[in-house]
Design a protein around this motif. Structure first.
Motif, mmCIF file in Angstrom:
data_model
loop_
_atom_site.group_PDB
_atom_site.id
_atom_site.type_symbol
_atom_site.label_atom_id
_atom_site.label_comp_id
_atom_site.label_asym_id
_atom_site.label_seq_id
_atom_site.Cartn_x
_atom_site.Cartn_y
_atom_site.Cartn_z
ATOM 1 N N PHE A 190 0.843 -1.200 0.000
ATOM 2 C CA PHE A 190 0.000 0.000 0.000
ATOM 3 C C PHE A 190 0.878 1.251 0.000
ATOM 4 O O PHE A 190 1.108 1.859 1.053
ATOM 5 N N GLU A 207 -8.299 4.745 2.555
ATOM 6 C CA GLU A 207 -7.016 4.664 3.250
ATOM 7 C C GLU A 207 -7.162 3.969 4.598
ATOM 8 O O GLU A 207 -6.289 3.203 5.016
ATOM 9 N N MET A 245 -7.304 0.261 3.924
ATOM 10 C CA MET A 245 -5.956 -0.229 3.654
ATOM 11 C C MET A 245 -5.172 -0.341 4.950
ATOM 12 O O MET A 245 -4.432 -1.323 5.167
ATOM 13 N N ARG A 252 -9.204 -1.892 -6.012
ATOM 14 C CA ARG A 252 -7.864 -1.999 -5.415
ATOM 15 C C ARG A 252 -7.840 -3.038 -4.296
ATOM 16 O O ARG A 252 -6.919 -3.852 -4.206
ATOM 17 N N ILE A 253 -8.872 -3.041 -3.448
ATOM 18 C CA ILE A 253 -8.926 -4.002 -2.337
ATOM 19 C C ILE A 253 -9.036 -5.421 -2.867
ATOM 20 O O ILE A 253 -8.358 -6.337 -2.379
#
Length: 232
Positions: A119, A137, A140, A170-171
């Protein structure tokens, strides 16, 4: 042998029974989902497994050893890590302080450098307070904090809830990479299409019981399952 084995799990909240003989397993290197409507017992199953909520009966084994009845911090040290619903980052600690606050070296690969490689967004925000991070964020950070315990099994409760589509993508990419790296995953989420792309098996929970289990192909092949168990 399965990495995690849950057998005949029953949990009460006061006089109200929430789980009725829930049984499932997660193999090493396997990604399994726990899905269902709101209020059906998904979070209770996870919290009972982690020792956050006391079970009334049933057995929970990790790598063949009983862990039911142990406090949650001991279960975490054994190799289970939870990314909780709502993220629960420490608001008055920086991102980096959040990462190291609960870190435990279990001889694994996950340290600050590895988390920042996974990350880069967190490295750029490492001195920002937890409450000043965006929702993406913070998620993450919650995943990174869990990985800092070097777990054998990563559990995520509502992995992408409330996140923007780009962050959700993204996750999912990160979870797919973690699975490929040999970390077992148990994930709760509502995004069925994304779940079927990364998961090996799916468990549908209905009113505190496992109502169905099967592969991604099985789930996608039967549209009635979504209407019966997953619709509003």
């Amino acid at each position: 042998m399965s990495l995690l084995e849950v057998h005949d799990l029953a949990t009460f909240y006061g006089p109200s029974q929430a789980l009725f003989g829930v049984s499932f397993d997660v193999g090493a290197d396997e990604c399994v989902t726990l899905i269902g409507r709101n209020g059906m017992g998904k979070t209770t199953t996870v919290n009972s497994t982690m020792g956050i909520v006391s079970r009334s009966s049933g057995e929970i084994r990790l790598a063949g050893e009983r862990i039911d009845g142990e406090p949650s911090h001991k279960i975490a040290r054994r190799g289970l890590a939870l990314v909780p619903e709502g993220r629960q980052v420490f608001p008055n600690l920086t991102a980096e302080e959040n990462l190291i606050a609960t870190a435990r070296g279990r001889g694994g690969r996950w340290d600050l450098d590895a988390i920042y490689a996974l990350f880069p967004e967190l490295k750029a925000r490492r001195t920002s307070m937890g409450n000043l991070l965006s929702g993406g964020e913070q998620q993450m950070l919650a995943i990174g904090r869990a990985l800092m315990t070097n777990p054998d099994l990563l559990i995520l409760d509502e992995a992408t809830e409330g996140l923007a589509p780009m962050v959700r993508t993204r996750i999912w990419e990160v979870l797919s990479n973690l699975r490929d790296a040999g970390i077992a995953i148990l994930v709760i989420d509502k995004n069925i299409q994304d779940l079927t792309r990364i998961a090996d098996r799916h468990l549908i929970i209905e009113k505190g019981r496992i109502a169905w289990s099967g592969t991604s192909a099985d789930l996608l092949a039967d549209p009635s399952l979504k209407e019966r168990y997953l619709g509003v």
